[in-house]
Design an enzyme around this catalytic site. Structure first.
Site, short mmCIF file in Angstrom:
data_model
loop_
_atom_site.label_atom_id
_atom_site.label_comp_id
_atom_site.label_asym_id
_atom_site.label_seq_id
_atom_site.Cartn_x
_atom_site.Cartn_y
_atom_site.Cartn_z
N ARG A 288 6.99 -6.87 7.75
CA ARG A 288 5.99 -7.73 7.13
C ARG A 288 4.57 -7.29 7.48
O ARG A 288 3.61 -8.02 7.22
CB ARG A 288 6.19 -9.19 7.57
CG ARG A 288 7.06 -9.99 6.58
CD ARG A 288 7.26 -11.43 6.99
NE ARG A 288 6.04 -12.18 7.09
CZ ARG A 288 5.52 -12.66 8.21
NH1 ARG A 288 6.11 -12.45 9.38
NH2 ARG A 288 4.41 -13.35 8.20
N LYS A 289 4.42 -6.10 8.03
CA LYS A 289 3.08 -5.58 8.31
C LYS A 289 2.52 -4.97 7.02
O LYS A 289 2.36 -3.76 6.88
CB LYS A 289 3.15 -4.54 9.43
CG LYS A 289 3.49 -5.15 10.78
CD LYS A 289 3.52 -4.11 11.88
CE LYS A 289 3.85 -4.74 13.23
NZ LYS A 289 3.93 -3.75 14.31
N THR A 290 2.23 -5.87 6.09
CA THR A 290 1.69 -5.46 4.79
C THR A 290 0.24 -5.91 4.67
O THR A 290 -0.24 -6.73 5.44
CB THR A 290 2.52 -6.09 3.64
OG1 THR A 290 2.58 -7.50 3.84
CG2 THR A 290 3.94 -5.54 3.63
N THR B 169 4.13 0.61 5.77
CA THR B 169 3.23 -0.18 4.93
C THR B 169 1.85 -0.42 5.54
O THR B 169 1.03 -1.11 4.94
CB THR B 169 3.87 -1.54 4.58
OG1 THR B 169 4.28 -2.20 5.79
CG2 THR B 169 5.07 -1.36 3.66
#
Length: 292
Positions: free
Chosen positions: A142-144, A277
């Site tokens: 979820r490191k977007t 990402t």
């Protein structure tokens, strides 16, 4: 017939593209005034080797501006600049009024260069894993980029990777802060299961064998072995697989393109990299008006 990646996209995704254009054109467009509305054709060139990704977003930018895009390559295709004498590959052609092509140019290029960058990094990791005979999943995290998650997650799939959990609602992940606040791993898993029911997986982040074994006994579906050194990871994952063969094991934390190969282990089912990402290199594209 191969599935179309665009069919992954959610309802009303096009509204996101409109916000990008609204951000970039909030007032007068003097450059557009200079060139006017005569019809022109522009060529999209790929100038870096890699995997093409982002066609739906590029298309939508120009559709909203009344332009037409004709593609010569599909998402997932390899851009190979050495195949061209000019060092660049024709990817698509855009036709429409000159001012509208130029209004969409930078937004469309920004998106496709970043989307292709994520897809390329993912593809390279997947190919490296396959070459070593590893059969697990290469995953993002979820490191977007806020507001850009849809594009980056789409690119992971095009590159052959797994998106991990798309958002907080897709899977339960109990990290160190959840566990500390809930009063321990077992308690956290028990409470999570009440709300998750039978249809949602629960993952627990762990930093040693003891925590991982407790999570497995508590009923976790997935155990993240976080920030393990490669040799420790191999030892602990083999032990856990022997004791809890049904549990999915994920390696994560500080894994880069350079160190990825060190974590390839048969007892590990998933290797996730936040860098896919948030640390990727953009591919280079340009959009050039054809001289009349």
């Amino acid at each position: 017939m191969e599935p179309d990646y665009e069919d992954l996209l959610p309802r009303n995704w096009e509204k996101l593209v409109q916000t990008w254009l609204d951000e970039d054109i909030p007032g007068f467009d003097v450059g557009g005034y200079v060139v006017g509305s005569k019809e022109e054709t522009a060529i999209l060139y790929g100038k870096t080797d890699g995997v093409l990704a982002g066609r739906p977003f590029f298309d939508r930018v120009f559709t909203l501006l009344g332009c037409k895009v004709d593609w010569l390559m599909s998402d997932g295709a390899q851009i190979n600049t050495s195949s061209s004498d000019t060092g660049k590959v024709v990817v698509a052609k855009v036709t429409g009024s000159c001012r509208h092509i130029l209004q969409g140019e930078r937004t469309a290029l920004n998106v496709i260069s970043r989307c292709s960058g994520v897809a390329t990094a993912t593809f390279e990791a997947v190919q490296q894993a396959k070459a070593k005979g590893w059969k697990g999943y290469v995953a993002g995290t979820r490191k977007t980029t806020p507001g850009f998650r849809l594009v980056e997650k789409y690119a992971l799939v095009v590159g052959g990777g797994a998106t991990h959990r798309y958002d907080l609602s897709q899977m339960v992940m109990l990290k160190d802060n959840h566990i500390a606040s809930a009063g321990g791993i077992t308690r956290a898993v028990e409470v999570a299961r009440r709300a998750a029911g039978f249809s949602m997986k629960i993952e627990v982040e762990t930093s040693n064998y003891g925590q991982a074994a407790e999570a497995a006994r508590a009923g976790a579906d997935i155990i993240m072995l976080d920030n393990f050194e490669p040799e420790e990871l191999k030892s602990v994952s083999r032990r856990l697989k022997g004791e809890f063969p049904h549990v999915i094991l994920e390696a994560s934390g500080g894994i880069t393109a350079e160190t990825f190969h060190l974590f390839l282990e048969d007892s590990v089912d998933v290797i996730s990299q936040g860098a896919l990402t948030h640390g990727y290199n953009c591919l280079d594209f340009s959009l050039k008006i054809v001289a009349q």
